[in-house]
Every structure is written in C-alpha cells, then in structure tokens.
Design a protein around this motif. Structure first.
Motif, PDB file in Angstrom:
ATOM      1  N   LYS A   1     -36.556 -16.667   8.132  1.00 58.16           N
ATOM      2  CA  LYS A   1     -37.700 -16.778   9.024  1.00 58.16           C
ATOM      3  C   LYS A   1     -38.058 -15.437   9.651  1.00 58.16           C
ATOM      4  O   LYS A   1     -39.217 -15.154   9.893  1.00 58.16           O
ATOM      5  N   THR A   2     -37.052 -14.645   9.915  1.00 60.12           N
ATOM      6  CA  THR A   2     -37.279 -13.305  10.461  1.00 60.12           C
ATOM      7  C   THR A   2     -36.466 -12.302   9.653  1.00 60.12           C
ATOM      8  O   THR A   2     -35.239 -12.400   9.598  1.00 60.12           O
ATOM      9  N   PHE A   3     -37.157 -11.376   9.038  1.00 62.92           N
ATOM     10  CA  PHE A   3     -36.505 -10.331   8.252  1.00 62.92           C
ATOM     11  C   PHE A   3     -36.300  -9.139   9.191  1.00 62.92           C
ATOM     12  O   PHE A   3     -37.206  -8.351   9.435  1.00 62.92           O
ATOM     13  N   ASN A   4     -35.101  -9.028   9.714  1.00 62.88           N
ATOM     14  CA  ASN A   4     -34.798  -8.037  10.746  1.00 62.88           C
ATOM     15  C   ASN A   4     -34.294  -6.750  10.114  1.00 62.88           C
ATOM     16  O   ASN A   4     -33.230  -6.725   9.500  1.00 62.88           O
ATOM     17  N   ILE A   5     -35.046  -5.665  10.298  1.00 64.93           N
ATOM     18  CA  ILE A   5     -34.673  -4.360   9.754  1.00 64.93           C
ATOM     19  C   ILE A   5     -34.293  -3.466  10.922  1.00 64.93           C
ATOM     20  O   ILE A   5     -35.146  -2.907  11.614  1.00 64.93           O
ATOM     21  N   ASP A   6     -33.003  -3.374  11.172  1.00 69.21           N
ATOM     22  CA  ASP A   6     -32.478  -2.556  12.260  1.00 69.21           C
ATOM     23  C   ASP A   6     -31.549  -1.521  11.640  1.00 69.21           C
ATOM     24  O   ASP A   6     -30.337  -1.743  11.520  1.00 69.21           O
ATOM     25  N   VAL A   7     -32.125  -0.389  11.225  1.00 73.01           N
ATOM     26  CA  VAL A   7     -31.383   0.632  10.477  1.00 73.01           C
ATOM     27  C   VAL A   7     -31.678   2.001  11.090  1.00 73.01           C
ATOM     28  O   VAL A   7     -32.719   2.603  10.802  1.00 73.01           O
ATOM     29  N   PRO A   8     -30.795   2.535  11.909  1.00 74.21           N
ATOM     30  CA  PRO A   8     -31.054   3.817  12.576  1.00 74.21           C
ATOM     31  C   PRO A   8     -31.251   4.990  11.619  1.00 74.21           C
ATOM     32  O   PRO A   8     -31.979   5.942  11.943  1.00 74.21           O
ATOM     33  N   SER A   9     -30.636   4.954  10.429  1.00 70.31           N
ATOM     34  CA  SER A   9     -30.708   6.079   9.495  1.00 70.31           C
ATOM     35  C   SER A   9     -31.932   6.044   8.587  1.00 70.31           C
ATOM     36  O   SER A   9     -32.219   7.012   7.885  1.00 70.31           O
ATOM     37  N   LEU A  10     -32.692   4.940   8.603  1.00 73.60           N
ATOM     38  CA  LEU A  10     -33.763   4.737   7.631  1.00 73.60           C
ATOM     39  C   LEU A  10     -34.887   5.755   7.805  1.00 73.60           C
ATOM     40  O   LEU A  10     -35.351   6.003   8.916  1.00 73.60           O
TER      41      LEU A  10
END
Length: 354
Positions: free
Chosen positions: A105-114
């Motif tokens: 339902k929620t595609f969470n993208i939490d990536v500090p290096s991205l």
C-alpha cells in the motif's frame, strides 16, 4: 551471472558482484532469502514474475544498483526490509505493472545514500496502490512517470540535494511534489492530460533552475509555461516540444493564453537559448507566445524553431512572420529547421531578404 551460479558462489564464499534475474512463468518465483546477505553483491536486477518476500532486514552492504522491473512484493514490510539493508545504494529503478502491485500500500523509500531514483507505473489503475514515500537526502536525479493520480500518490519528505528531475504530469500540478523541487537546476515536465493549475504551488521560487523543458501532449501547456517563468528568475535554457493532437474542437475548448502585464525577470536578465520543436505557427496561442518571448527576452542568443516539412510553403510563411518580429535582443540569431516525419534528419532553412 545466473541465480544458480550466484547461490553456489555465495555458498563457497566467492565474491559475487552482479545478478540479473528474469522470470517469465505462470507461477511466481520467490527470490531466495539466502541471497539477502550477499555482502559482495553490487548490482541486482530483477525482472518479471519474481516475488520479494523479505520477512527480516537484509544485509546488502555493497549493493549500489537495484533494478526492480515488474516484480511483486509480499507486503509493505518487504519493501522496508529490503531497502533498509542497502546502506550503499546509489541507483534505484522501480517499474510497476498492474499485476506487480501485490499487497503493498505504501512503497517507502528511505535510503540516505541514494543518488538516482526512477519510479514508473505502467497503468492508470491505482486502486491497489496507495503511495510512494521518498526520504532521500542525497538524491540528485529523480524521474517519475505516471504516478501523480492524486495528492497522496507520491509524498516527498526530504530531497535537499536534488539537481535534476523529469516528471510526468498527469493532469494536476500538486504542491506536495513541486514544493520540494526548489533546489533543481534542470527540470523536464511531460504534460499528458488537460491541466488543472489550481493546485500549482504559489509563493515558490525556483531560484536555482537553469534549464526547463516541456513535452506537451495536451493543449493549455502555455498557461503552465507562464507560471514556470514567473517562478524561475535565473532560467537560461527553455525547450518546448509539441506532441499533442491539434483537433479544432479540442483547441476551442481549452483555456486561452493571456500575455502577462509584466515581463518575467528571467526574460529580462537571463534567458539565452530557446528551442521550440514541432512549432506549427497556426495556433494563435502559440504564435502569440513565440512572439512574446522574442519581443521580451533581452539576452536571447539563439531561438531555434523546427517543424515537419510536409507543408513547405506554409513553413516559409511562418518563418518570415517570426523573422519580422522586432526582437529585444539585437544579438539573437533565429534558426529555422525542417524535420522529416520520421525525425531522422533536420534541414536548415535559410532565405534572403530577412
């Protein structure tokens, strides 16, 4: 390297750096959990009938490139557990098809290096998919295609380093998207449906924006164009590409362009390059807009207009009308090109007396 080779390599402690897996089957292939702790894997590309069921945080500390093309996900936690374990991830591509939404339902993208992110949805039905949430403080390049169905489709929380973005605009210019683009230097917008500008961010200034491109698949793009000029005082390069159908009824129903009562700061002080591809010169709004830019862009160096060569007589008349406009910039060079229907070649047009 294939999946079997990678599993054997991991079992024997070999340094496996790249895996490309494409599955085309009537049954989902569950990605092996044993590979979620491959500490040497740098590139992972999954394509097709692959199911990502990630019940625990992974450890892919060397992974820099991740491409998820049409794969399925067991749940929201599978996405979180996968991405949270990619501490060195720099490039992420996610392509969703209707059959790949699964239970997320929620595609969470939490990536500090991205640093580079591409999000693509290949279908207009968002009933089974709620939102992307993006927290990427190091992100420099962003591409979004077909995801702004409503205000909750894409929630951007943190992207202060962003310098370049390409966004597919699906009807509405939402403040929660464009409000986080103030650091941009390059912006491209695809306009694929009639625009609703009532939610365009107000009071926002794109102070860093140097390059702006519009790909217009529907009319009324000229109204968004005016708002963007208002918001971009340092704009140097402007590229306009017409790709929409010019049916008379469609054009009559659209909102007409009205010249502003003032000249935007970027036209007076900054704009140097104008490129207008597939300029027809027969629609009043487009003619007025082209002439407005030429009359007011004081620092314009080159203005390039191109169109297909199917009406050479009309083309020549159009070029003459543009060339006769009194330009604000004495050093502005007008360039006229004709392109064949297939777009394989350009022909430079010159004529005497102008």
């Amino acid at each position: 390297m294939d999946i079997i080779g990678v599993m054997i390599g991991v079992a024997f402690g070999l340094h496996v750096r790249e895996l490309k897996l494409r599955v085309n089957s009537s049954h989902m292939y569950r990605f092996p959990t044993s590979l979620f702790n491959c500490g040497t894997l740098e590139t992972l590309k999954l394509d097709g009938d692959v199911l990502l069921d990630v019940p625990f945080p992974v450890c892919l500390k060397a992974l820099r490139t991740l491409r998820l093309y049409g794969v399925s996900y067991k749940d929201d936690e599978s996405v979180v557990n996968l991405l949270s374990g990619c501490s060195s991830l720099e490039n992420l591509q996610v392509v969703l098809y209707p059959f790949s939404y699964s239970d997320v339902k929620t595609f969470n993208i939490d990536v500090p290096s991205l640093q580079s992110l591409t999000l693509t949805s290949d279908h207009e039905d968002f009933e089974s998919f709620t939102a992307y949430v993006i927290n990427a403080p190091s992100l420099k390049h962003l591409q979004i295609y077909g995801l702004m169905q409503d205000e909750s489709s894409c929630l951007i929380e943190n992207m202060p380093a962003l310098v370049e973005a390409h966004i597919n605009v699906c009807g509405v210019i939402y403040e929660n998207i464009h409000g986080f683009l103030t650091s941009l230097k390059r912006l491209s917008l695809n306009i694929e449906s009639p625009l609703d500008l009532t939610k365009f961010p107000t009071g926002r200034i794109f102070n860093q924006l140097l390059y702006f491109k519009i790909l217009a698949f529907k009319p009324e793009w000229w109204n968004l164009f005016t708002l963007m000029l208002d918001s971009s005082p340092n704009l140097q390069v402007l590229k306009l590409i017409n790709k929409y159908s010019r049916e008379r009824d469609q054009l009559l129903a659209c909102k007409r362009w009205s010249p502003p009562n003032y000249v935007q700061e970027c036209l007076v002080n900054r704009l140097e390059t104008l490129v207008w591809n597939n300029y027809e010169g027969e629609i009043e709004d487009e003619k007025e807009l082209a002439q407005y830019i030429l009359r007011n862009a004081c620092r314009l160096k080159t203005a390039t207009f191109s169109r297909t060569d199917i009406h050479p007589v009309k083309n020549l008349d159009m070029y003459k009308k543009l060339a006769s406009v009194v330009r604000a910039s004495n050093s502005c060079q007008l360039v006229f090109k004709e392109t064949d229907v297939s777009g394989k070649y350009d022909k430079l047009i010159t004529f005497l007396g102008l």
